[in-house]
Scaffold this active site. Structure first.
Site, PDB file in Angstrom:
ATOM      1  N   ASP A  11       0.872  -1.166   0.000  1.00 33.24           N
ATOM      2  CA  ASP A  11       0.000   0.000   0.000  1.00 33.24           C
ATOM      3  C   ASP A  11       0.923   1.233   0.000  1.00 33.24           C
ATOM      4  OD1 ASP A  11      -2.237   1.762   0.542  1.00 33.24           O
ATOM      5  OD2 ASP A  11      -1.527   1.819   2.617  1.00 33.24           O
ATOM      6  N   ASP A  67      -0.281   5.123   0.714  1.00 35.19           N
ATOM      7  CA  ASP A  67      -0.613   6.140   1.722  1.00 35.19           C
ATOM      8  C   ASP A  67      -0.635   5.536   3.119  1.00 35.19           C
ATOM      9  OD1 ASP A  67      -1.115   8.515   0.064  1.00 35.19           O
ATOM     10  OD2 ASP A  67      -2.664   7.251  -0.810  1.00 35.19           O
ATOM     11  N   ASN A 124       0.434  10.175  -7.974  1.00 32.43           N
ATOM     12  CA  ASN A 124       0.943  10.334  -6.606  1.00 32.43           C
ATOM     13  C   ASN A 124       2.007   9.278  -6.273  1.00 32.43           C
ATOM     14  OD1 ASN A 124      -1.119  12.180  -6.626  1.00 32.43           O
ATOM     15  ND2 ASN A 124      -2.411  11.080  -5.171  1.00 32.43           N
TER      16      ASN A 124
HETATM   17  C1  XBP Z   1      -5.479   6.083   0.642  1.00 37.54           C
HETATM   18  C2  XBP Z   1      -6.556   6.917   0.159  1.00 37.54           C
HETATM   19  C3  XBP Z   1      -6.307   7.895  -0.861  1.00 37.54           C
HETATM   20  C4  XBP Z   1      -5.675   9.218  -0.479  1.00 37.54           C
HETATM   21  C5  XBP Z   1      -6.049  10.235  -1.496  1.00 37.54           C
HETATM   22  O1  XBP Z   1      -5.981   4.770   0.891  1.00 37.54           O
HETATM   23  O2  XBP Z   1      -7.679   6.749   0.525  1.00 37.54           O
HETATM   24  O3  XBP Z   1      -7.581   8.188  -1.359  1.00 37.54           O
HETATM   25  O4  XBP Z   1      -6.133   9.628   0.793  1.00 37.54           O
HETATM   26  O5  XBP Z   1      -5.687   9.879  -2.766  1.00 37.54           O
HETATM   27  P1  XBP Z   1      -4.997   3.516   0.889  1.00 37.54           P
HETATM   28  P2  XBP Z   1      -6.489  10.364  -4.070  1.00 37.54           P
HETATM   29  O6  XBP Z   1      -3.751   3.880   1.622  1.00 37.54           O
HETATM   30  O7  XBP Z   1      -5.770   2.454   1.647  1.00 37.54           O
HETATM   31  O8  XBP Z   1      -4.761   3.095  -0.531  1.00 37.54           O
HETATM   32  O9  XBP Z   1      -7.024  11.728  -3.761  1.00 37.54           O
HETATM   33  O10 XBP Z   1      -5.475  10.362  -5.185  1.00 37.54           O
HETATM   34  O11 XBP Z   1      -7.625   9.383  -4.327  1.00 37.54           O
HETATM   35 MG    MG Z   2      -2.968   3.150   3.458  1.00 34.87          MG
END
Ligand code: XBP
Ligand code: MG
Length: 238
Positions: free
Chosen positions: A9, A11, A125
């Site tokens: 993952d 984020d 990103n």
């Molecule tokens: C991460 C997210 C993402 C970011 C925003 O979830 O939910 O949506 O917060 O990114 P995970 P975008 O770590 O579970 O993948 O605005 O590009 O969607």
């Molecule tokens: Mg995450």
């Protein structure tokens, strides 16, 4: 089954990105003349909705605001502006990788493991984060990058992990996933993956029942997590 791949993952797991996402959202709202401002607690609630566009749609519903289908205040346009801002923050070096990430990637490369990304965030990103932190082309680090709208159902649905496994050509039993949230753990587990969890700023306190291991970060006890340890966990009883 022998361990052949690691699936990450992004984020919260590779990097603590959510404060940069939150700031990018809030600045975008202000510039668009929307009186939305997500504080820490509101953002924590909203993080249960994965995906920035979906998160904005949820907030609009919650506050009874009808956004236009096109133009500067549409979700698609707002999200495009937010992504530009977020990437500018990342490129400026404001977001670093979490402890142990660089070392684990290096050890996985040395051990000949394949690596993939399975994330809800937008592909741009992932690109900017890997370039600005590792100084490398993400396609040279990861064998597959599965991100954002590539799948219809975002986490906690298993789809993005299923897509990553398909891209690697592997069964779930041959890989270990790395996640930071209960939502992500649910997605990875639903795809059949053993999952190491490193809780992050917003997910500390989530329920991680079913994780292979829960660690503060990938450098537990001051020593980076290595492939040999992950192999032992993967081979052992869950
Ligand atoms: C991460 C997210 C993402 C970011 C925003 O979830 O939910 O949506 O917060 O990114 P995970 P975008 O770590 O579970 O993948 O605005 O590009 O969607
Ligand atoms: Mg995450």
């Amino acid at each position: 089954m022998q361990l052949q791949a690691l699936i990450f993952d992004v984020d919260g797991t590779l990097a603590e990105t959510e404060e940069a996402h939150r700031r990018a959202f809030n600045e975008t709202f202000a510039l668009a003349g929307l009186d939305w401002n997500w504080d820490f607690d509101r953002y924590r609630e909203l993080l249960r909705v994965t995906g920035g566009k979906e998160r904005m749609a949820r907030h609009a519903t919650d506050v009874g605001c009808e956004l236009p289908a096109s133009g500067p205040r549409s979700i698609v346009e707002l999200h495009a502006r937010k992504t530009e801002r977020y990437n500018a923050f990342v490129r400026s070096g404001e977001v670093g990788l979490r402890p142990g990430v660089v070392e684990l990637i290096a050890d996985a490369e040395l051990a000949g493991l394949r690596m993939a990304v399975a994330t809800t965030t937008s592909p741009a990103n992932v690109e900017s984060l890997i370039r600005s932190t590792l100084g490398r082309d993400p396609d040279n680090v990861f064998d597959a990058i599965c991100a954002g709208d590539m799948v219809k159902a975002k986490k906690p649905a298993p789809d993005i992990y299923v897509a990553a496994l398909a891209a690697l050509g592997l069964d779930a039993g041959a890989a270990v996933a790395f996640e930071d949230s209960a939502v992500g753990l649910t997605a990875a587990r639903a795809a059949g993956l053993a999952t190491v969890v490193t809780p992050s700023l917003y997910t500390d306190g989530d329920d991680f029942t079913g994780a292979l291991r829960v660690l503060a970060d990938l450098r537990p006890d001051g020593r980076s997590l290595d492939v040999a340890t992950i192999r032992a966990w993967h081979a052992g009883p869950a």
